[in-house]
Design an enzyme around this catalytic site. Structure first.
Site, PDB file in Angstrom:
ATOM      1  CG  ASP A 101      40.969  44.589  45.074  1.00  0.00           C
ATOM      2  OD1 ASP A 101      40.369  45.165  44.349  1.00  0.00           O
ATOM      3  OD2 ASP A 101      42.090  44.501  46.039  1.00  0.00           O
ATOM      4  CG  ASP A 161      39.659  46.175  40.894  1.00  0.00           C
ATOM      5  OD1 ASP A 161      38.645  45.516  41.295  1.00  0.00           O
ATOM      6  OD2 ASP A 161      40.706  46.343  41.529  1.00  0.00           O
ATOM      7  CG  ASP A 189      41.890  42.205  42.482  1.00  0.00           C
ATOM      8  OD1 ASP A 189      41.326  43.346  42.223  1.00  0.00           O
ATOM      9  OD2 ASP A 189      42.675  41.861  43.082  1.00  0.00           O
ATOM     10  CB  SER A 209      44.596  45.217  40.980  1.00  0.00           C
ATOM     11  OG  SER A 209      43.463  46.000  41.679  1.00  0.00           O
TER      12      SER A 209
END
Length: 449
Positions: free
Chosen positions: A248, A244, A246, A107
């Protein structure tokens, strides 16, 4: 030994905490729990299928190989998606009818870290009970498939377009005329985000879109908004969005460079959906950390707010149980359950931009419907977090709440991972919030030892 799974999968320094051996073992256990691997060899039924995606971290290359090896050796067919956001992997788990999904990402963490997130059928995150079962079955004896029973592996990099096309079908209207700067954090969205925004009609300038395997989240993305603010203002853009590593989560900045956080984004989306009759139950789900200003703005708009513990999985659980379709966190995890099974930064940004385009109003004007109250957070370390409800502290909290009235709030929350108690205070002024938080922190230090 503590629980291996954390709040969002298994995470650690790649190569030291998160090794290739552990990644393979976790994948074997997950195959047995989520995919009923081994049934093909016993019955001749169709093999289970897994999709595997990753962000651009260098360590993702060897971890992907280990995960794929673990799954295929367990009798699971594997589709390698390549570099894609976590929500894309979640969507494709469902869209491709896979039995499980795997995402390799840490992340918003720096490049040395990495993580493994497993997704169940339909693209949903796992419950604690399922994670515990995977952990329990690590290292167990199992019948290893051979010959035609082993899983097959193929690349499915072209499935990124399926994800982009899905996002575009969820939008109303076009983003024609909007000048947008997008910060991809040198992460998983570096290709799909600019393409999706362009296909939606926006004029796009991308920054943080040249990953080299080591620069993910380094000075760019939703945790480092200063570069996005500078570029938006210098280019005279209408607004900017940042993801960010990843993708999400999503945060934004308006044309003046002011930050529009997850609370404000949810407020804009909730008001628009409520006006259009699309907000299920007239309700938005938020965590206890959402600013009181968000709740006051929702009350003024006639929208109910349901609170959960901190963590997007708890937001999702409450949304599903209550039949709600919008929820999220101040950090920018926004879940639009009509269109996704998890927080999706790109989906969030497309719908936020759509509201701006359809309303003819600036993001600054739309976000001004919420006035954030000053919020002070003090992390009191090296205390007994099990004493967060002792009488002395409870009395101090009651006194503080009486002082703050309806224009303030107190939250005392034990850390989930450290010997720490978090003291959060909101008030009508920063001075008052700071003074009250300081007093409560002192009580924690003296009574929670």
């Amino acid at each position: 030994m503590g629980r291996l799974f954390g709040t969002d999968g298994v995470r650690g320094v790649a190569g030291r905490d998160l090794t290739a051996e552990l990644a393979m073992d976790l994948s074997v256990a997950a195959a047995h729990v989520l995919g009923d691997a081994g049934a093909f060899a016993a019955t001749g039924h169709k093999r289970p299928v897994a999709v595997v995606g990753r962000d651009p971290r260098a360590s993702g290359e060897f971890l992907e190989a280990a995960v794929v090896a673990g799954l295929a050796s367990s009798g699971v067919d594997v589709l390698r998606l390549g570099v894609l956001p976590t929500p894309a992997v979640a969507h494709l788990t469902a869209a491709l009818g896979a039995d499980l999904g795997v995402m390799l990402s840490a992340s918003h963490n720096a490049a040395p870290d990495n993580g493994i997130k497993f997704l169940a059928r339909g693209g949903f995150k796992l419950s604690d009970a399922v994670e515990d079962e995977i952990e329990r079955r690590l290292g167990e004896e199992w019948n290893r498939p051979v010959g035609s029973a082993v899983g097959r592996v193929r690349d499915a990099y072209g499935e990124a377009d399926r994800y982009i096309s899905h996002l575009l079908t969820t939008m109303e209207g076009s983003l024609d005329g909007l000048n947008v700067v997008v910060d991809c954090a040198h992460g998983a969205a570096h290709m799909v985000a600019p393409e999706a925004l362009v296909r939606a009609g926006a004029r796009v300038e991308a920054i943080g879109a040249r990953p080299d395997g080591l620069n993910i989240n380094n000075g760019y993305g939703s945790t480092h908004l200063d570069k996005l603010q500078q570029v938006v203002v210098s280019r005279g853009a209408d607004l900017g969005v940042a993801y960010d590593g990843d993708a999400d989560r999503c945060l934004a900045v308006d044309h003046t460079g002011a930050i529009v956080d997850g609370d404000r984004i949810m407020a804009v989306l909730a008001r628009a959906m409520h006006t259009e009759g699309k907000l299920a139950g007239g309700t938005v789900v938020a965590t206890v950390m959402s600013n009181l200003g968000f709740k006051l703005a929702m009350r003024e708009a006639g929208i109910n707010v349901v609170e959960t513990a901190v963590g997007d999985r708890y937001v999702l659980e409450r949304m599903k149980s209550g039949g709600f379709n919008l929820g999220g966190e101040q950090s920018g995890h926004v879940i639009m359950l009509d269109h996704a099974t998890t927080g999706d930064g790109l989906l969030t940004s497309l719908h936020l931009l759509s509201v701006v385009a359809r309303s003819g109003r600036s993001l600054r004007e739309l976000a001004s419907a919420m006035t954030a109250l000053p919020q002070i957070l003090i992390n009191v370390k090296d205390v007994d977090k099990g004493k967060a409800s002792v009488p002395e502290l409870a009395a101090a909290v009651a006194e503080a709440e009486a002082e703050l009235g309806e224009t303030g709030r107190v939250l005392i929350r034990p850390s989930g991972t450290e010997p720490m108690i978090r003291v959060m205070v909101e008030a009508s002024s920063e001075d008052q919030a700071s003074q009250v938080a300081g007093r409560l922190a002192d009580v924690v230090r003296t009574s929670c030892v």
